[in-house]
Write a protein that holds these residues in place. Structure first.
Motif, PDB file in Angstrom:
ATOM      1  N   TRP A  27       0.824  -1.207   0.000  1.00 38.19           N
ATOM      2  CA  TRP A  27       0.000   0.000   0.000  1.00 38.19           C
ATOM      3  C   TRP A  27       0.865   1.267   0.000  1.00 38.19           C
ATOM      4  CZ3 TRP A  27      -4.049   2.684  -1.086  1.00 38.19           C
ATOM      5  CH2 TRP A  27      -4.263   3.906  -0.460  1.00 38.19           C
ATOM      6  N   LEU A  28       1.902   1.286   0.823  1.00 37.45           N
ATOM      7  CA  LEU A  28       2.729   2.486   0.969  1.00 37.45           C
ATOM      8  C   LEU A  28       3.461   2.866  -0.318  1.00 37.45           C
ATOM      9  CD1 LEU A  28       4.143   1.858   4.553  1.00 37.45           C
ATOM     10  CD2 LEU A  28       2.470   3.600   3.883  1.00 37.45           C
ATOM     11  N   LYS A  29       3.555   1.924  -1.259  1.00 40.27           N
ATOM     12  CA  LYS A  29       4.219   2.194  -2.544  1.00 40.27           C
ATOM     13  C   LYS A  29       3.266   2.812  -3.568  1.00 40.27           C
ATOM     14  CE  LYS A  29       7.587  -1.463  -1.907  1.00 40.27           C
ATOM     15  NZ  LYS A  29       7.885  -2.870  -2.177  1.00 40.27           N
ATOM     16  N   THR A  30       1.978   2.874  -3.256  1.00 38.56           N
ATOM     17  CA  THR A  30       0.999   3.368  -4.229  1.00 38.56           C
ATOM     18  C   THR A  30       0.934   4.894  -4.256  1.00 38.56           C
ATOM     19  OG1 THR A  30      -0.869   3.393  -2.678  1.00 38.56           O
ATOM     20  CG2 THR A  30      -0.432   1.301  -3.848  1.00 38.56           C
ATOM     21  N   ASP A  31       0.488   5.410  -5.387  1.00 44.37           N
ATOM     22  CA  ASP A  31       0.278   6.859  -5.509  1.00 44.37           C
ATOM     23  C   ASP A  31      -0.803   7.325  -4.539  1.00 44.37           C
ATOM     24  OD1 ASP A  31       2.170   7.026  -7.514  1.00 44.37           O
ATOM     25  OD2 ASP A  31       0.706   6.957  -9.142  1.00 44.37           O
ATOM     26  N   GLU A  32      -1.840   6.477  -4.347  1.00 42.74           N
ATOM     27  CA  GLU A  32      -2.931   6.841  -3.440  1.00 42.74           C
ATOM     28  C   GLU A  32      -2.406   7.051  -2.022  1.00 42.74           C
ATOM     29  OE1 GLU A  32      -4.707   4.584  -6.850  1.00 42.74           O
ATOM     30  OE2 GLU A  32      -2.994   4.287  -5.538  1.00 42.74           O
ATOM     31  N   SER A  33      -1.525   6.180  -1.600  1.00 41.23           N
ATOM     32  CA  SER A  33      -0.951   6.290  -0.263  1.00 41.23           C
ATOM     33  C   SER A  33      -0.185   7.602  -0.107  1.00 41.23           C
ATOM     34  CB  SER A  33      -0.006   5.114   0.017  1.00 41.23           C
ATOM     35  OG  SER A  33       0.747   5.356   1.189  1.00 41.23           O
ATOM     36  N   GLN A  34       0.537   7.965  -1.142  1.00 42.63           N
ATOM     37  CA  GLN A  34       1.382   9.158  -1.066  1.00 42.63           C
ATOM     38  C   GLN A  34       0.617  10.449  -1.371  1.00 42.63           C
ATOM     39  OE1 GLN A  34       5.154   8.348  -3.071  1.00 42.63           O
ATOM     40  NE2 GLN A  34       4.906   6.193  -2.552  1.00 42.63           N
TER      41      GLN A  34
END
Length: 112
Positions: A27-34
């Motif tokens: 999850w932390l690698k996704t654009d949404e997370s960032q």
């Protein structure tokens, strides 16, 4: 932090963190997370995203290896998730909401 307090902190952390290490790392690698959260200081990384990485570190540790910094972070996670869950939006799609994305950065997927 002494015995009972440590166990209580771990139990409360485990109650709110419902994403396992692999799920959270992915999850932390996704654009949404960032895309969500506020950053502090000179960092471009949001506070929640940073905490997500910290949660992964904690999840990888043995219980006996947790130190006071880990326990303080675990208390912070529990407090944040508990407060944030009370702010559930009513007029937007939960699945793609910034509310959910923010919670997921803190290790909690409200759709689970």
């Amino acid at each position: 932090m002494a015995g009972k307090d440590t166990q209580q902190i771990r139990d409360e952390f485990d109650e709110v963190v419902n994403m396992d290490t692999g799920e959270l790392e992915k999850w932390l690698k996704t654009d949404e997370s960032q895309s969500v959260g506020q950053s502090s200081g000179d960092s471009d990384e949001s506070t929640g995203h940073h905490m997500g990485r910290r949660i992964v570190e904690i999840q990888k540790k043995k219980a006996d290896d947790l130190d006071d910094d880990d326990l303080a972070a675990m208390k912070k996670v529990h407090g944040y998730v508990a407060r944030h869950l009370k702010q559930k939006p009513t007029k937007e799609d939960i699945e793609t909401s910034k509310w959910r994305y923010s919670l997921m950065n803190w290790g909690h997927d409200p759709l689970k």
